[in-house]
Design a protein around this motif. Structure first.
Motif, mmCIF file in Angstrom:
data_model
loop_
_atom_site.group_PDB
_atom_site.id
_atom_site.type_symbol
_atom_site.label_atom_id
_atom_site.label_comp_id
_atom_site.label_asym_id
_atom_site.label_seq_id
_atom_site.Cartn_x
_atom_site.Cartn_y
_atom_site.Cartn_z
ATOM 1 N N VAL A 94 0.938 -0.982 -0.074
ATOM 2 C CA VAL A 94 -0.101 -0.046 -0.085
ATOM 3 C C VAL A 94 0.954 1.397 0.054
ATOM 4 C CG1 VAL A 94 -1.666 1.216 1.201
ATOM 5 C CG2 VAL A 94 -1.943 -1.255 0.965
ATOM 6 N N PHE A 95 2.018 1.264 0.884
ATOM 7 C CA PHE A 95 2.914 2.309 0.821
ATOM 8 C C PHE A 95 3.585 2.581 -0.586
ATOM 9 C CE2 PHE A 95 3.210 2.231 5.604
ATOM 10 C CZ PHE A 95 3.215 3.920 5.824
ATOM 11 N N LEU A 96 3.612 1.399 -1.218
ATOM 12 C CA LEU A 96 4.192 1.783 -2.537
ATOM 13 C C LEU A 96 3.417 2.147 -3.662
ATOM 14 C CD1 LEU A 96 6.658 1.177 -4.480
ATOM 15 C CD2 LEU A 96 5.946 -1.079 -4.783
ATOM 16 N N ALA A 97 2.200 1.694 -3.731
ATOM 17 C CA ALA A 97 1.127 2.324 -4.403
ATOM 18 C C ALA A 97 0.840 3.750 -4.255
ATOM 19 C CB ALA A 97 -0.372 1.409 -4.154
ATOM 20 N N ALA A 98 0.826 4.080 -2.867
ATOM 21 C CA ALA A 98 0.495 5.370 -2.445
ATOM 22 C C ALA A 98 1.740 6.234 -2.919
ATOM 23 C CB ALA A 98 0.535 5.449 -0.847
ATOM 24 N N LEU A 99 3.016 5.924 -2.907
ATOM 25 C CA LEU A 99 3.862 6.741 -3.429
ATOM 26 C C LEU A 99 3.861 6.998 -4.889
ATOM 27 C CD1 LEU A 99 7.007 7.854 -3.223
ATOM 28 C CD2 LEU A 99 7.859 5.667 -3.701
ATOM 29 N N GLN A 100 3.664 6.218 -5.764
ATOM 30 C CA GLN A 100 3.361 6.319 -7.097
ATOM 31 C C GLN A 100 2.139 7.169 -7.293
ATOM 32 O OE1 GLN A 100 3.684 2.590 -9.235
ATOM 33 N NE2 GLN A 100 5.458 2.087 -8.503
ATOM 34 N N ARG A 101 1.077 6.898 -6.796
ATOM 35 C CA ARG A 101 -0.187 7.963 -6.722
ATOM 36 C C ARG A 101 0.186 9.264 -6.378
ATOM 37 N NH1 ARG A 101 -4.478 9.005 -3.339
ATOM 38 N NH2 ARG A 101 -6.386 9.425 -4.330
ATOM 39 N N TRP A 102 1.022 9.641 -5.341
ATOM 40 C CA TRP A 102 1.244 10.749 -4.926
ATOM 41 C C TRP A 102 2.145 11.630 -5.924
ATOM 42 C CZ3 TRP A 102 5.035 14.222 -4.024
ATOM 43 C CH2 TRP A 102 4.760 15.209 -3.112
ATOM 44 N N GLY A 109 -1.921 14.350 -12.167
ATOM 45 C CA GLY A 109 -2.637 13.232 -12.676
ATOM 46 C C GLY A 109 -3.806 12.990 -11.568
ATOM 47 N N ARG A 110 -4.500 11.954 -11.990
ATOM 48 C CA ARG A 110 -5.678 11.445 -11.117
ATOM 49 C C ARG A 110 -5.961 9.951 -11.288
ATOM 50 N NH1 ARG A 110 -4.889 15.858 -9.751
ATOM 51 N NH2 ARG A 110 -6.081 17.383 -9.000
ATOM 52 N N LEU A 111 -5.646 9.273 -10.160
ATOM 53 C CA LEU A 111 -5.734 7.877 -10.131
ATOM 54 C C LEU A 111 -6.084 7.271 -8.938
ATOM 55 C CD1 LEU A 111 -5.258 5.784 -12.634
ATOM 56 C CD2 LEU A 111 -3.004 5.271 -11.729
ATOM 57 N N GLY A 112 -6.925 6.498 -8.814
ATOM 58 C CA GLY A 112 -7.504 5.846 -7.507
ATOM 59 C C GLY A 112 -6.356 5.056 -6.858
ATOM 60 N N ARG A 147 -3.096 3.970 -20.721
ATOM 61 C CA ARG A 147 -4.481 3.634 -20.720
ATOM 62 C C ARG A 147 -5.510 4.539 -19.780
ATOM 63 N NH1 ARG A 147 -5.309 0.034 -24.529
ATOM 64 N NH2 ARG A 147 -3.768 -1.607 -25.385
ATOM 65 N N ARG A 148 -4.895 4.713 -18.907
ATOM 66 C CA ARG A 148 -6.009 5.543 -17.905
ATOM 67 C C ARG A 148 -5.579 7.048 -18.199
ATOM 68 N NH1 ARG A 148 -5.126 0.675 -16.689
ATOM 69 N NH2 ARG A 148 -6.789 -0.422 -15.353
ATOM 70 N N GLY A 149 -4.967 7.396 -19.247
ATOM 71 C CA GLY A 149 -4.947 8.837 -19.455
ATOM 72 C C GLY A 149 -3.728 9.478 -19.041
ATOM 73 N N ILE A 150 -2.647 8.821 -18.643
ATOM 74 C CA ILE A 150 -1.452 9.309 -18.259
ATOM 75 C C ILE A 150 -0.343 9.345 -19.324
ATOM 76 C CG2 ILE A 150 0.536 9.296 -16.498
ATOM 77 C CD1 ILE A 150 -2.195 9.726 -15.220
ATOM 78 N N ALA A 151 0.148 10.532 -19.920
ATOM 79 C CA ALA A 151 1.006 10.693 -20.621
ATOM 80 C C ALA A 151 2.123 9.687 -20.372
ATOM 81 C CB ALA A 151 1.624 12.227 -21.128
ATOM 82 N N HIS A 388 8.019 19.528 -25.837
ATOM 83 C CA HIS A 388 8.508 19.088 -26.855
ATOM 84 C C HIS A 388 7.779 18.326 -27.778
ATOM 85 C CE1 HIS A 388 12.369 21.090 -26.015
ATOM 86 N NE2 HIS A 388 12.224 20.554 -24.857
ATOM 87 N N GLY A 389 6.411 18.263 -27.618
ATOM 88 C CA GLY A 389 5.421 17.343 -28.128
ATOM 89 C C GLY A 389 4.135 17.923 -27.765
ATOM 90 N N ARG A 390 3.197 17.019 -28.057
ATOM 91 C CA ARG A 390 1.713 17.451 -28.019
ATOM 92 C C ARG A 390 1.063 16.057 -27.254
ATOM 93 N NH1 ARG A 390 -0.117 19.785 -33.930
ATOM 94 N NH2 ARG A 390 1.572 21.315 -34.116
ATOM 95 N N TYR A 391 1.791 15.741 -26.077
ATOM 96 C CA TYR A 391 1.019 15.031 -25.282
ATOM 97 C C TYR A 391 0.182 15.636 -24.456
ATOM 98 C CZ TYR A 391 4.968 11.793 -26.518
ATOM 99 O OH TYR A 391 5.793 11.274 -26.927
ATOM 100 N N HIS A 392 -1.264 15.075 -24.320
ATOM 101 C CA HIS A 392 -2.037 15.800 -23.526
ATOM 102 C C HIS A 392 -2.594 14.583 -22.511
ATOM 103 C CE1 HIS A 392 -2.368 19.327 -25.755
ATOM 104 N NE2 HIS A 392 -2.649 18.364 -27.028
ATOM 105 N N THR A 393 -2.856 15.206 -21.139
ATOM 106 C CA THR A 393 -3.202 13.931 -20.159
ATOM 107 C C THR A 393 -4.482 14.080 -19.901
ATOM 108 O OG1 THR A 393 -1.046 14.093 -19.315
ATOM 109 C CG2 THR A 393 -2.535 12.903 -18.055
ATOM 110 N N PRO A 394 -5.595 13.388 -20.373
ATOM 111 C CA PRO A 394 -6.864 13.459 -19.910
ATOM 112 C C PRO A 394 -7.240 12.753 -18.449
ATOM 113 C CG PRO A 394 -6.722 11.757 -21.124
ATOM 114 C CD PRO A 394 -5.316 12.557 -21.246
ATOM 115 N N ARG A 395 -8.022 13.626 -17.749
ATOM 116 C CA ARG A 395 -8.633 13.156 -16.657
ATOM 117 C C ARG A 395 -9.177 11.720 -16.769
ATOM 118 N NH1 ARG A 395 -13.762 15.580 -13.390
ATOM 119 N NH2 ARG A 395 -13.713 14.166 -11.514
ATOM 120 N N ASP A 396 -8.608 11.169 -15.370
ATOM 121 C CA ASP A 396 -8.956 9.382 -15.437
ATOM 122 C C ASP A 396 -10.356 9.437 -15.066
ATOM 123 O OD1 ASP A 396 -8.248 6.875 -15.250
ATOM 124 O OD2 ASP A 396 -8.891 7.114 -13.198
ATOM 125 N N ARG A 397 -11.112 8.422 -15.498
ATOM 126 C CA ARG A 397 -12.628 8.199 -15.418
ATOM 127 C C ARG A 397 -12.410 7.636 -13.845
ATOM 128 N NH1 ARG A 397 -16.103 7.317 -19.766
ATOM 129 N NH2 ARG A 397 -14.768 7.757 -21.618
#
Length: 397
Positions: A94-102, A109-112, A147-151, A388-397
């Motif tokens: 859980v700590f590892l997942a919380a680190l990457q989510r933070w 970014g938005r990810l549960g 696939r969850r909208g993160i560039a 240097h590009g046109r990456y867009h990060t949409p909001r995660d559902r």
């Protein structure tokens, strides 16, 4: 699992036009072996893995009486102690997942947390059992974030930052263990070597921080990079991607004090895993060597990270049991502790991780029938635009 290359993998092959070198010819089955491409690194890896496993089996046969004592300890394991070990291992993930989510959230970014935990557990299972699993798990994680909208560049920057924080946290844990160890106790030379390594690492980190803050170093690095990419055609694409990764990494700017929180999460990941090892010893009714447990744990994790065998089988068990014997445990106690710790921290997580991998894969397949792209929306309340590009990060559902 073998990964086909080239046309066999469905990849398009580039046509050769005039003035270009012809495509490399694939040798036929009738050609001598010397004319065929060598694959010795893969065979060398498997040969080394088989050799290590054979040595482990030989050691087990030659120490049958110690294994009998270890099996007796495992047969009388304490249920509450084992439950505590499992709880600490779950908290570590859980700590590892919380680190990457933070890190993702600090860049917009938005990810549960549940989704991130599922990705982390699945990637951990891939890295643990597949040949080259570390690279495969990183690629799979990046793909899941995309696939969850993160560039792509942001996902890469987050994984790099998480890896650096985790490495620094483990180094701190080992240094604290060396300080806590008895100077006049067992293996004083190992303690001295670890403290010296920690001092060198601290000096290197301080130097890196000074260079990063130096404008002269930035100018020299830009000139050197421009010189290399101007003479290396493939380097231009790499330069664009690295520039994008660096740009996205700069969006993760919590400040000097703000970095304490993700570093605390990385430290919590390792600390909970080390606590699981202590709980395993308690569950086996073995006295915990408190002053040396961090050294034992940290050096074992370093040996596991080498990935010399699939899942570090044999390497992890041998390293942990040997270090426990060095710091005072009997051989049967050390073997039992190593086996039970690996059951809790590795084998129990394998079916859970692959179940999570299957769930994420099936959900992805159902969400995208007949398509190869992401189903996420473009746009949304926030958007990250690359320099240097046109990456867009949409909001995660």
């Amino acid at each position: 699992m073998k990964h086909p290359r080239g046309a066999a993998a469905g990849l398009p092959m580039r046509r050769q036009s005039a003035g270009h070198h012809p495509a490399r010819r694939v040798p036929s089955a009738t050609e001598p072996a010397s004319a065929r491409p060598r694959r010795w690194p893969r065979w060398a890896w498997w040969t080394g893995a088989i050799l290590v496993l054979a040595l482990a089996v030989a050691a087990a046969v030659s120490h049958r009486h110690k294994l009998a004592g270890a099996s007796h300890l495992l047969a009388h394991v304490s249920g509450p102690g084992l439950a505590v070990a499992v709880a600490f291992e779950a908290a570590s993930l859980v700590f590892l997942a919380a680190l990457q989510r933070w890190l993702l959230r600090s860049a917009g970014g938005r990810l549960g947390l549940g989704t991130m935990a599922g990705v982390v557990v699945a990637a951990n299972a891939m890295a643990g059992i597949l040949p080259g699993g570390s690279a495969l798990s990183v690629a799979w994680t990046v793909r899941q974030l995309q696939r969850r909208g993160i560039a792509l560049a942001l996902a890469t920057a987050v994984l790099i930052a998480a890896g650096v924080l985790s490495a620094l946290a483990l180094a701190l844990l080992v240094a604290l263990g060396a300080l806590a160890a008895d100077p006049a106790g067992r293996a004083p030379g190992l303690r001295t070597a670890l403290l010296a390594s920690a001092a060198v690492l601290a000096a290197a980190i301080l130097l890196a921080v000074c260079l990063i803050r130096s404008a002269r170093f930035h100018r020299a690095a830009r000139h050197a990079w421009t010189y290399v990419t101007a003479r290396w055609r493939a380097g231009r694409r790499l330069a664009d991607f690295l520039a994008e990764v660096f740009h996205q990494a700069k969006t993760i700017q919590p400040g000097v004090r703000g970095w304490a929180r993700p570093f605390g999460m990385a430290l919590g990941n390792w600390t909970c895993d080390a606590a699981a090892l202590a709980a395993v010893l308690w569950a086996l009714n073995i006295g915990v060597p408190w002053r040396s447990v961090l050294i034992v744990y940290g050096l074992t994790q370093i040996s596991i990270s080498l990935r010399l065998t699939p899942g570090s089988l044999g390497i992890a068990e041998a390293s942990l049991s040997t270090l426990l014997v060095i710091y005072g445990l009997r051989a049967d106690q050390a073997i039992a502790a190593a086996l039970l710790y690996r059951i809790v921290s590795f084998w129990t997580l394998q079916p859970i991780g692959w179940t999570s991998w299957l769930r994420l894969t099936l959900r992805q397949t159902r969400a995208q029938p007949g398509t190869g792209g992401s189903r996420g929306r473009t746009g949304g309340p926030w958007r990250l635009t690359a320099r240097h590009g046109r990456y867009h990060t949409p909001r995660d559902r």
